[in-house]
Design a protein around this motif. Structure first.
Motif, PDB file in Angstrom:
ATOM      1  N   MET A  96       0.515  -1.214   0.216  1.00  0.00           N
ATOM      2  CA  MET A  96       0.226  -0.423   0.167  1.00  0.00           C
ATOM      3  C   MET A  96       0.601   1.431   0.295  1.00  0.00           C
ATOM      4  O   MET A  96       1.715   1.236   0.515  1.00  0.00           O
ATOM      5  N   SER A  97       0.191   1.988  -0.617  1.00  0.00           N
ATOM      6  CA  SER A  97       1.025   3.597  -0.917  1.00  0.00           C
ATOM      7  C   SER A  97       1.219   4.596   0.809  1.00  0.00           C
ATOM      8  O   SER A  97       0.036   4.378   1.014  1.00  0.00           O
ATOM      9  N   THR A  98       2.551   4.529   1.144  1.00  0.00           N
ATOM     10  CA  THR A  98       2.063   5.452   1.958  1.00  0.00           C
ATOM     11  C   THR A  98       2.788   6.847   1.969  1.00  0.00           C
ATOM     12  O   THR A  98       3.719   6.904   0.922  1.00  0.00           O
ATOM     13  N   VAL A  99       2.394   7.793   3.290  1.00  0.00           N
ATOM     14  CA  VAL A  99       3.392   9.104   3.002  1.00  0.00           C
ATOM     15  C   VAL A  99       4.383   9.224   4.053  1.00  0.00           C
ATOM     16  O   VAL A  99       3.795   8.724   4.879  1.00  0.00           O
ATOM     17  N   PRO A 100       5.260   9.478   4.232  1.00  0.00           N
ATOM     18  CA  PRO A 100       6.093   9.845   4.888  1.00  0.00           C
ATOM     19  C   PRO A 100       5.049  10.859   6.035  1.00  0.00           C
ATOM     20  O   PRO A 100       4.699  11.867   5.663  1.00  0.00           O
ATOM     21  N   SER A 101       5.047  10.354   7.791  1.00  0.00           N
ATOM     22  CA  SER A 101       5.250  11.424   8.734  1.00  0.00           C
ATOM     23  C   SER A 101       5.689  12.025   9.473  1.00  0.00           C
ATOM     24  O   SER A 101       5.376  12.578  10.136  1.00  0.00           O
ATOM     25  N   ASP A 102       6.866  12.217   8.509  1.00  0.00           N
ATOM     26  CA  ASP A 102       7.854  13.356   9.173  1.00  0.00           C
ATOM     27  C   ASP A 102       7.693  14.587   8.456  1.00  0.00           C
ATOM     28  O   ASP A 102       8.967  15.663   8.076  1.00  0.00           O
ATOM     29  N   LEU A 103       7.014  15.133   7.693  1.00  0.00           N
ATOM     30  CA  LEU A 103       6.555  15.926   6.787  1.00  0.00           C
ATOM     31  C   LEU A 103       6.755  17.142   7.752  1.00  0.00           C
ATOM     32  O   LEU A 103       6.682  18.262   7.238  1.00  0.00           O
ATOM     33  N   ILE A 104       5.877  17.529   8.872  1.00  0.00           N
ATOM     34  CA  ILE A 104       5.635  18.622   9.875  1.00  0.00           C
ATOM     35  C   ILE A 104       6.976  19.106   9.624  1.00  0.00           C
ATOM     36  O   ILE A 104       7.886  19.261  10.111  1.00  0.00           O
ATOM     37  N   GLY A 105       7.120  21.012   9.121  1.00  0.00           N
ATOM     38  CA  GLY A 105       7.928  22.008   9.473  1.00  0.00           C
ATOM     39  C   GLY A 105       9.042  22.401   7.832  1.00  0.00           C
ATOM     40  O   GLY A 105       9.292  22.974   7.340  1.00  0.00           O
ATOM     41  N   ARG A 106       8.667  21.307   7.504  1.00  0.00           N
ATOM     42  CA  ARG A 106       9.348  21.128   5.517  1.00  0.00           C
ATOM     43  C   ARG A 106       8.604  21.634   4.754  1.00  0.00           C
ATOM     44  O   ARG A 106       7.482  21.908   5.008  1.00  0.00           O
ATOM     45  N   ARG A 107       9.347  22.424   4.170  1.00  0.00           N
ATOM     46  CA  ARG A 107       9.290  23.404   3.013  1.00  0.00           C
ATOM     47  C   ARG A 107       8.748  22.507   2.123  1.00  0.00           C
ATOM     48  O   ARG A 107       9.601  22.073   1.313  1.00  0.00           O
ATOM     49  N   ILE A 108       7.126  22.617   0.460  1.00  0.00           N
ATOM     50  CA  ILE A 108       7.382  22.530  -0.231  1.00  0.00           C
ATOM     51  C   ILE A 108       6.699  22.609  -1.229  1.00  0.00           C
ATOM     52  O   ILE A 108       5.751  23.752  -0.833  1.00  0.00           O
ATOM     53  N   ALA A 109       8.050  23.119  -2.494  1.00  0.00           N
ATOM     54  CA  ALA A 109       7.222  24.164  -3.314  1.00  0.00           C
ATOM     55  C   ALA A 109       6.705  25.256  -2.624  1.00  0.00           C
ATOM     56  O   ALA A 109       5.871  25.750  -3.262  1.00  0.00           O
ATOM     57  N   GLY A 110       7.514  26.041  -1.875  1.00  0.00           N
ATOM     58  CA  GLY A 110       6.510  27.512  -1.500  1.00  0.00           C
ATOM     59  C   GLY A 110       5.954  27.725  -0.266  1.00  0.00           C
ATOM     60  O   GLY A 110       5.513  28.253  -0.036  1.00  0.00           O
ATOM     61  N   TYR A 111       5.641  26.359  -0.082  1.00  0.00           N
ATOM     62  CA  TYR A 111       4.465  25.714   1.391  1.00  0.00           C
ATOM     63  C   TYR A 111       5.333  24.919   2.405  1.00  0.00           C
ATOM     64  O   TYR A 111       5.834  23.938   2.176  1.00  0.00           O
ATOM     65  N   ARG A 112       4.972  26.540   3.553  1.00  0.00           N
ATOM     66  CA  ARG A 112       5.635  25.403   4.974  1.00  0.00           C
ATOM     67  C   ARG A 112       4.338  24.771   5.700  1.00  0.00           C
ATOM     68  O   ARG A 112       3.927  24.796   6.143  1.00  0.00           O
ATOM     69  N   LEU A 113       4.476  23.382   5.405  1.00  0.00           N
ATOM     70  CA  LEU A 113       3.880  22.406   6.210  1.00  0.00           C
ATOM     71  C   LEU A 113       3.503  23.080   7.638  1.00  0.00           C
ATOM     72  O   LEU A 113       4.316  22.471   8.281  1.00  0.00           O
ATOM     73  N   GLU A 114       2.191  22.868   8.278  1.00  0.00           N
ATOM     74  CA  GLU A 114       2.410  23.478   9.733  1.00  0.00           C
ATOM     75  C   GLU A 114       1.855  22.165  10.264  1.00  0.00           C
ATOM     76  O   GLU A 114       2.073  21.910  11.392  1.00  0.00           O
ATOM     77  N   ARG A 115       1.196  21.815  10.053  1.00  0.00           N
ATOM     78  CA  ARG A 115       0.378  20.624  10.790  1.00  0.00           C
ATOM     79  C   ARG A 115      -0.689  19.814  10.370  1.00  0.00           C
ATOM     80  O   ARG A 115      -1.256  19.810   8.864  1.00  0.00           O
ATOM     81  N   GLU A 116      -0.787  18.814  10.024  1.00  0.00           N
ATOM     82  CA  GLU A 116      -1.726  17.334   9.310  1.00  0.00           C
ATOM     83  C   GLU A 116      -2.760  17.521   9.873  1.00  0.00           C
ATOM     84  O   GLU A 116      -3.291  17.881  11.146  1.00  0.00           O
ATOM     85  N   ILE A 117      -4.372  17.627   8.385  1.00  0.00           N
ATOM     86  CA  ILE A 117      -5.150  18.272   9.160  1.00  0.00           C
ATOM     87  C   ILE A 117      -6.477  16.748   8.579  1.00  0.00           C
ATOM     88  O   ILE A 117      -7.524  16.713   8.904  1.00  0.00           O
ATOM     89  N   GLY A 118      -5.746  16.227   8.260  1.00  0.00           N
ATOM     90  CA  GLY A 118      -6.477  14.586   7.524  1.00  0.00           C
ATOM     91  C   GLY A 118      -5.632  13.264   6.868  1.00  0.00           C
ATOM     92  O   GLY A 118      -4.045  14.053   6.056  1.00  0.00           O
ATOM     93  N   ARG A 119      -6.118  12.551   6.120  1.00  0.00           N
ATOM     94  CA  ARG A 119      -4.531  11.126   5.960  1.00  0.00           C
ATOM     95  C   ARG A 119      -5.977  10.529   5.224  1.00  0.00           C
ATOM     96  O   ARG A 119      -7.108  10.233   5.377  1.00  0.00           O
ATOM     97  N   GLY A 120      -5.516   9.677   4.381  1.00  0.00           N
ATOM     98  CA  GLY A 120      -6.149   8.759   3.597  1.00  0.00           C
ATOM     99  C   GLY A 120      -5.162   8.021   2.812  1.00  0.00           C
ATOM    100  O   GLY A 120      -3.935   7.824   4.254  1.00  0.00           O
ATOM    101  N   GLY A 121      -5.305   6.628   2.247  1.00  0.00           N
ATOM    102  CA  GLY A 121      -4.567   5.373   2.231  1.00  0.00           C
ATOM    103  C   GLY A 121      -3.472   6.119   1.402  1.00  0.00           C
ATOM    104  O   GLY A 121      -2.443   5.593   1.672  1.00  0.00           O
ATOM    105  N   MET A 122      -3.442   7.468   0.288  1.00  0.00           N
ATOM    106  CA  MET A 122      -2.658   7.596  -0.413  1.00  0.00           C
ATOM    107  C   MET A 122      -2.114   8.763  -0.492  1.00  0.00           C
ATOM    108  O   MET A 122      -1.446   9.264  -1.275  1.00  0.00           O
TER     109      MET A 122
END
Length: 316
Positions: free
Chosen positions: A1-27
């Motif tokens: 099954m596809s998984t998303v890394p859980s340690d992305l909070i605080g990372r910068r992705i394409a000009g967006y700084r990830l602050e907190r997780e607000i939802g999740r699914g399988g992919m």
């Protein structure tokens, strides 16, 4: 099954700084994020890295994200940007202050028919707008319906439909996809999706009808002990009646949940209009409450000290 890394909070992705997780699914996972270029709060969905390595999926994602971003509709969450960065696919959207319909139903339980119709009228408008752009949602469910504060007492909720342009198949994508890839949530999935047949907007009519059934009764139209039995029920069994809402409402739901797409309403707006009409008919046909007329109780006997006045007989 596809998984998303859980340690992305605080990372910068394409000009967006990830602050907190607000939802999740399988992919995918969804984060509240800061747009560092414009200083605004956005929602960023990060897809599993495995998907970025799939050329077919990446092409479809890019194509459908462009379609989703081009739809300007008050009940579709606006897409700001979509692409690939740091080895993952992402999509940046408006951050909606509120909660999803899943949380609302979990908190309040079944909703009255008039409130249900008011909410799904907005969802139906969004779906039909997407269908006009040859985009089928394919995963209509309470978790993808966001409930924000409305403008006044006549419009207490403003509804947004989200999760376009991620794992769906466009009607016009025959060059990018192969028939048979299953996408959807089992409680709300149309029979043609299960069977791997081509889908059109009537697939979303079925999913919306499943959501309406749950809004009215507190449960989806099919409940089974395991996934295979649930899939079989979608393919073969009649839906559970929406007890307490009248035969006319049941007839509307039965048509919207028809196994054959051609037997369903041709549009989501047509389904909701029929639901409103059936609800009105049920209210008109409801018998008026019976008034019970009772005789007043007899007066109590006089106290002993008043006997010389009233005498031994009954009071009148």
């Amino acid at each position: 099954m596809s998984t998303v890394p859980s340690d992305l909070i605080g990372r910068r992705i394409a000009g967006y700084r990830l602050e907190r997780e607000i939802g999740r699914g399988g992919m995918a996972r969804v984060y509240r994020a800061e747009d560092l270029r414009l200083g605004r709060t956005v929602a960023v969905k990060i897809l599993a890295p495995e998907l970025a390595r799939n050329d077919l999926f990446r092409k479809r994602f890019e194509h459908e994200s462009r379609i989703a971003a081009s739809i300007d509709h008050p009940h579709i969450v606006p897409v700001f940007e979509a692409g690939e960065a740091e080895g993952v696919l992402f999509i940046a959207m408006r951050f909606v202050h509120g909660r999803d319909l899943r949380a609302l139903l979990d908190r309040e339980g079944p909703l009255p028919l008039d409130r249900t119709a008011r909410i799904v009228t907005q969802v139906a408008s969004a779906l039909d707008a997407a269908h006009a752009h040859n985009l089928v949602h394919r995963d209509v469910k309470p978790g993808n319906i966001l409930v924000a504060e409305g403008t006044d007492s006549e419009h207490p909720e403003h509804i947004y439909l989200t999760d376009f342009g991620l794992t769906k198949k466009s009607l016009s994508l025959t060059g990018f996809t192969t028939v048979g890839q299953f996408v959807g949530t089992l409680d709300y999935v149309a029979p043609e999706q299960i069977a791997g047949r081509p889908v059109d907007g009537r697939c979303d009519v079925y999913g919306l009808a499943c959501v309406v059934h749950e809004m009215l009764t507190g449960r989806p139209p099919f409940e089974r002990d395991d996934d295979m039995a649930l899939l079989w029920a979608h393919l073969n069994d009649p839906p559970e009646p929406a007890v307490g809402h009248g035969a006319a409402v049941d007839e509307v739901l039965v048509r919207a949940l028809a196994k054959d797409p051609q037997a369903r309403y041709p549009s989501c707006a047509g389904f909701v209009a029929a639901l409103r009409t059936a609800g009105l008919a049920a209210r008109v046909a409801a018998p008026a409450p019976t008034q019970v007329v009772t005789e007043p109780p007899p007066p109590p006997p006089p106290p002993a000290w008043a006997a010389p006045v009233y005498g031994p007989g009954p009071r009148v």
